[in-house]
Scaffold this active site. Structure first.
Site, PDB file in Angstrom:
ATOM      1  N   GLN A   1       9.296  -9.231  -6.331  1.00 25.91           N
ATOM      2  CA  GLN A   1       9.757 -10.171  -5.300  1.00 25.91           C
ATOM      3  C   GLN A   1       9.469 -11.621  -5.662  1.00 25.91           C
ATOM      4  O   GLN A   1      10.020 -12.550  -5.074  1.00 25.91           O
ATOM      5  CB  GLN A   1       9.117  -9.841  -3.944  1.00 25.91           C
ATOM      6  CG  GLN A   1       7.619 -10.076  -3.839  1.00 25.91           C
ATOM      7  CD  GLN A   1       6.800  -8.911  -4.320  1.00 25.91           C
ATOM      8  OE1 GLN A   1       7.327  -7.915  -4.794  1.00 25.91           O
ATOM      9  NE2 GLN A   1       5.475  -8.994  -4.177  1.00 25.91           N
TER      10      GLN A   1
ATOM     11  N   GLU B   1       5.551  -6.582  -8.839  1.00 21.75           N
ATOM     12  CA  GLU B   1       5.627  -7.770  -7.970  1.00 21.75           C
ATOM     13  C   GLU B   1       6.963  -8.489  -8.166  1.00 21.75           C
ATOM     14  O   GLU B   1       7.028  -9.716  -8.251  1.00 21.75           O
ATOM     15  CB  GLU B   1       4.474  -8.733  -8.266  1.00 21.75           C
ATOM     16  CG  GLU B   1       3.085  -8.125  -8.208  1.00 21.75           C
ATOM     17  CD  GLU B   1       2.749  -7.580  -6.818  1.00 21.75           C
ATOM     18  OE1 GLU B   1       1.872  -6.724  -6.738  1.00 21.75           O
ATOM     19  OE2 GLU B   1       3.392  -7.987  -5.820  1.00 21.75           O
TER      20      GLU B   1
ATOM     21  N   PHE C   1       0.810  -1.225   0.000  1.00 18.13           N
ATOM     22  CA  PHE C   1       0.000   0.000   0.000  1.00 18.13           C
ATOM     23  C   PHE C   1       0.846   1.280   0.000  1.00 18.13           C
ATOM     24  O   PHE C   1       0.340   2.370   0.292  1.00 18.13           O
ATOM     25  CB  PHE C   1      -0.965   0.033   1.200  1.00 18.13           C
ATOM     26  CG  PHE C   1      -1.855  -1.164   1.302  1.00 18.13           C
ATOM     27  CD1 PHE C   1      -1.549  -2.196   2.188  1.00 18.13           C
ATOM     28  CD2 PHE C   1      -2.971  -1.292   0.503  1.00 18.13           C
ATOM     29  CE1 PHE C   1      -2.358  -3.322   2.270  1.00 18.13           C
ATOM     30  CE2 PHE C   1      -3.783  -2.407   0.582  1.00 18.13           C
ATOM     31  CZ  PHE C   1      -3.477  -3.423   1.473  1.00 18.13           C
TER      32      PHE C   1
ATOM     33  N   CYS D   1       3.812   1.354  11.193  1.00 20.65           N
ATOM     34  CA  CYS D   1       5.057   2.025  11.588  1.00 20.65           C
ATOM     35  C   CYS D   1       5.886   1.050  12.421  1.00 20.65           C
ATOM     36  O   CYS D   1       5.432  -0.060  12.730  1.00 20.65           O
ATOM     37  CB  CYS D   1       4.733   3.268  12.414  1.00 20.65           C
ATOM     38  SG  CYS D   1       3.989   2.873  14.010  1.00 20.65           S
TER      39      CYS D   1
ATOM     40  N   CYS E   1       0.547   4.151   8.525  1.00 20.56           N
ATOM     41  CA  CYS E   1       0.294   3.110   9.525  1.00 20.56           C
ATOM     42  C   CYS E   1      -1.212   3.026   9.792  1.00 20.56           C
ATOM     43  O   CYS E   1      -1.864   4.033  10.102  1.00 20.56           O
ATOM     44  CB  CYS E   1       1.036   3.421  10.832  1.00 20.56           C
ATOM     45  SG  CYS E   1       0.679   2.215  12.133  1.00 20.56           S
TER      46      CYS E   1
HETATM   47  N1  LIG Z   1      -2.653   2.315   4.840  1.00 25.79           N
HETATM   48  C1  LIG Z   1      -2.496   2.827   3.611  1.00 25.79           C
HETATM   49  N2  LIG Z   1      -1.496   3.700   3.365  1.00 25.79           N
HETATM   50  C2  LIG Z   1      -1.337   4.237   2.120  1.00 25.79           C
HETATM   51  N3  LIG Z   1      -2.142   3.973   1.053  1.00 25.79           N
HETATM   52  C3  LIG Z   1      -3.144   3.102   1.267  1.00 25.79           C
HETATM   53  C4  LIG Z   1      -3.376   2.479   2.539  1.00 25.79           C
HETATM   54  N4  LIG Z   1      -4.437   1.667   2.412  1.00 25.79           N
HETATM   55  C5  LIG Z   1      -4.866   1.776   1.139  1.00 25.79           C
HETATM   56  N5  LIG Z   1      -4.105   2.634   0.434  1.00 25.79           N
HETATM   57  C6  LIG Z   1      -4.299   2.980  -0.981  1.00 25.79           C
HETATM   58  O1  LIG Z   1      -3.335   2.205  -1.721  1.00 25.79           O
HETATM   59  C7  LIG Z   1      -2.832   3.003  -2.805  1.00 25.79           C
HETATM   60  C8  LIG Z   1      -1.470   2.470  -3.260  1.00 25.79           C
HETATM   61  O2  LIG Z   1      -1.737   1.311  -4.042  1.00 25.79           O
HETATM   62  P1  LIG Z   1      -0.547   0.610  -4.856  1.00 25.79           P
HETATM   63  O3  LIG Z   1       0.123   1.590  -5.750  1.00 25.79           O
HETATM   64  O4  LIG Z   1      -1.127  -0.614  -5.476  1.00 25.79           O
HETATM   65  O5  LIG Z   1       0.455   0.222  -3.669  1.00 25.79           O
HETATM   66  P2  LIG Z   1       1.557  -0.970  -3.619  1.00 25.79           P
HETATM   67  O6  LIG Z   1       1.834  -1.360  -5.033  1.00 25.79           O
HETATM   68  O7  LIG Z   1       2.748  -0.317  -2.941  1.00 25.79           O
HETATM   69  O8  LIG Z   1       0.948  -2.050  -2.790  1.00 25.79           O
HETATM   70  C9  LIG Z   1      -2.776   4.395  -2.215  1.00 25.79           C
HETATM   71  O9  LIG Z   1      -2.843   5.370  -3.260  1.00 25.79           O
HETATM   72  C10 LIG Z   1      -3.993   4.455  -1.292  1.00 25.79           C
HETATM   73  O10 LIG Z   1      -5.108   5.006  -1.985  1.00 25.79           O
HETATM   74  C1  LIG Z   2       4.368  -8.875   3.062  1.00 27.14           C
HETATM   75  C2  LIG Z   2       4.111 -10.022   2.130  1.00 27.14           C
HETATM   76  C3  LIG Z   2       3.321  -9.880   0.995  1.00 27.14           C
HETATM   77  N1  LIG Z   2       3.117 -10.939   0.153  1.00 27.14           N
HETATM   78  C4  LIG Z   2       2.277 -10.792  -1.050  1.00 27.14           C
HETATM   79  C5  LIG Z   2       0.951 -10.132  -0.792  1.00 27.14           C
HETATM   80  C6  LIG Z   2       0.635  -9.496  -2.117  1.00 27.14           C
HETATM   81  O1  LIG Z   2       0.008 -10.443  -2.962  1.00 27.14           O
HETATM   82  C7  LIG Z   2       2.010  -9.122  -2.668  1.00 27.14           C
HETATM   83  C8  LIG Z   2       2.397  -7.666  -2.463  1.00 27.14           C
HETATM   84  O2  LIG Z   2       1.467  -6.853  -3.079  1.00 27.14           O
HETATM   85  P1  LIG Z   2       1.633  -5.239  -3.212  1.00 27.14           P
HETATM   86  O3  LIG Z   2       1.564  -4.959  -4.658  1.00 27.14           O
HETATM   87  O4  LIG Z   2       2.952  -4.846  -2.603  1.00 27.14           O
HETATM   88  O5  LIG Z   2       0.465  -4.702  -2.459  1.00 27.14           O
HETATM   89  O6  LIG Z   2       2.963  -9.943  -1.977  1.00 27.14           O
HETATM   90  C9  LIG Z   2       3.693 -12.179   0.417  1.00 27.14           C
HETATM   91  O7  LIG Z   2       3.514 -13.164  -0.380  1.00 27.14           O
HETATM   92  N2  LIG Z   2       4.469 -12.326   1.533  1.00 27.14           N
HETATM   93  C10 LIG Z   2       4.708 -11.310   2.416  1.00 27.14           C
HETATM   94  O8  LIG Z   2       5.433 -11.513   3.421  1.00 27.14           O
HETATM   95 ZN   LIG Z   3       1.739   3.136  13.969  1.00 28.86          ZN
END
Ligand SMILES: Nc1ncnc2c1ncn2[C@@H]1O[C@H](COP(=O)(O)OP(=O)(O)O)[C@@H](O)[C@H]1O
Ligand SMILES: Cc1cn([C@H]2C[C@H](O)[C@@H](COP(=O)(O)O)O2)c(=O)[nH]c1=O
Ligand SMILES: [Zn+2]
Length: 290
Positions: free
Chosen positions: A176, A174, A99, A262, A230
């Site tokens: 990782q 993704e 997120f 956090c 957080c």
């Molecule tokens: N706790 C959070 N902190 C920040 N953004 C969040 C949270 N929960 C939901 N979001 C939403 O998630 C979006 C980011 O999504 P995304 O780009 O797919 O993140 P990531 O790829 O890092 O998982 C933010 O723009 C926000 O609208």
């Molecule tokens: C922390 C953590 C995450 N994953 C998985 C969960 C989601 O499918 C992706 C990460 O998605 P995002 O684009 O960063 O929101 O990874 C996991 O398999 N193991 C972990 O420890």
């Molecule tokens: Zn916190």
């Protein structure tokens, strides 16, 4: 049909993010549209190199503008070797907890590269099935068609050599989940002159290095660590807490299982999860003994 829309993912397009699609809800549009129109309903400027004469490309045998010919290669006479030329690829890495906006940032950078007339394609791991296999999708629902592959080494073959050679920019989401990330990025940038933009988790739910993402830091031109908010106090979140008691590293899921936290709430939250796990294990042992 699917192949057509996937092939279209190769070519540059201009998507104005935040997206102002003809449909009020981009996600609804994409889910409703037949595959062949999956890619383009936005005010898109699409440059299809329908034939070499339309758009010269780097390294083609056809006509090429001086900009294209030398765009990714050092000019002859570069320091050290007056005859050879080396591709000037790039690697940019975007990391952070879930997120944090990693996929959003990747989409924006891909858009920017496309607006500069560069040909782009995006690939993600086929392990990520949360929002479908043929697009990368942000937690806000922004989508871009992509290739979904088990290994990056299949990317060139999936696209076709000619299409791969035409590419200037490769986006990886993704990251990782790709075990061959290091070799693919090094070859794409060092040998093929591509700009590679990589988005992925730096740490897993235990805050340990996840996959090969940290391995490519020494290869990178730039590294950006994003933060989320957080969920417990609203401060900057650097880590991802798993709320459930599964212990495998790879567990595909969203906010149902994970939340960004956090440091303070990671430490306290992890303590609660581990204490809960201990109680559950103790009670299950008693049940077995009893
Ligand atoms: N706790 C959070 N902190 C920040 N953004 C969040 C949270 N929960 C939901 N979001 C939403 O998630 C979006 C980011 O999504 P995304 O780009 O797919 O993140 P990531 O790829 O890092 O998982 C933010 O723009 C926000 O609208
Ligand atoms: C922390 C953590 C995450 N994953 C998985 C969960 C989601 O499918 C992706 C990460 O998605 P995002 O684009 O960063 O929101 O990874 C996991 O398999 N193991 C972990 O420890
Ligand atoms: Zn916190």
């Amino acid at each position: 049909m699917f192949a057509v829309s996937r092939m279209k993912a190769l070519f540059p397009l201009q998507i104005s993010l935040p997206v102002a699609p003809a449909f009020p809800n981009a996600a609804a549009f994409f889910s409703a549209a037949p595959k062949s129109t999956l890619f383009f309903n936005f005010p898109a400027v699409i440059q299809f190199p329908a034939s070499p004469s339309l758009r010269p490309i780097m390294g083609s045998s056809g006509p090429a503008s001086s900009r294209v010919q030398n765009r990714n290669f050092w000019p002859a006479g570069a320091a050290g070797d007056s005859t050879a030329s080396y591709p000037s690829g790039e690697i940019h890495v975007i990391v952070g907890p879930m997120f944090a906006g990693k996929t959003t940032s990747l989409l924006r950078r891909i858009q920017s590269e496309s607006e500069n007339g560069r040909s782009v394609a995006v690939v993600k791991s086929d392990k990520d099935t949360r929002y479908g296999l043929d697009s990368i999708v942000t937690h806000d629902g922004l989508k871009l068609p992509c290739w979904s592959l088990p290994k990056l080494s299949m990317f060139r073959q999936s696209l076709g050599v000619d299409a791969y050679n035409q590419l200037d920019v490769i986006g990886i989401d993704e990251a990782q989940f790709f075990g061959d990330l290091y070799d693919f990025c090094r070859e794409a940038a060092d040998q093929d002159g591509k700009t590679v933009i990589v988005a992925g988790l730096d740490g897993d739910y235990m805050r340990r290095s996840f996959g090969a993402v940290l391995d490519i830091i020494p290869l990178a031109d730039s590294v950006t660590k994003l933060t989320a908010r957080c969920e417990l106090c609203g401060k900057r979140a650097f880590f991802t807490l798993r709320k459930t008691d599964e212990t495998m590293v790879e567990l595909i899921a969203g906010a149902d299982v994970y939340m960004p936290v956090c440091r303070q709430h990671y430490v306290s939250g992890q303590a609660v999860v581990e204490a809960t796990r201990a109680v559950v294990e103790e009670s299950s042992e008693k049940v077995q003994i009893g």
